[in-house]
Design an enzyme around this catalytic site. Structure first.
Site: not given
Length: 104
Positions: A31, A34
């Protein structure tokens, strides 16, 4: 305080039974947002003992993610006294993260 890498096995102890508020970061290695929020979380965790920061990898711990209705990542959930207090989905900058965590 150091970031704790939580699992389904440690979630109750680290998050639900904590005597401090806990900021849980639901994330995954693939991600992009993230990865962008990770250094901000590290900085916030290192700067305070008022809260714990626990990272939960959703790929390795899908049952917790499902239990807390994590549909997109990163998702930040603030727990107080073992209860979900607030939820933030998506990337946030440091001032917004500190405010969300109750540090401002």
């Amino acid at each position: 305080m150091e970031i704790i890498h939580g699992t389904e096995a440690t979630f109750k102890t680290e998050v639900l039974d904590s005597d401090k508020p806990v900021l849980v970061d639901f994330w995954a290695t693939w991600c992009g947002p993230c990865k962008m929020i990770a250094p901000i979380l590290e900085k916030v965790a290192a700067s305070t003992d008022e809260i714990k920061v626990v990272k939960i990898d959703v790929d390795e711990n899908p049952n917790i993610a499902e239990k807390y209705n994590v549909m997109s990542i990163p998702t930040l959930i603030l727990f107080k006294g073992g209860k979900e207090e607030a939820k933030q989905v998506g990337f946030v900058n440091e001032p917004a993260l500190r405010k969300f965590a109750g540090l401002e």
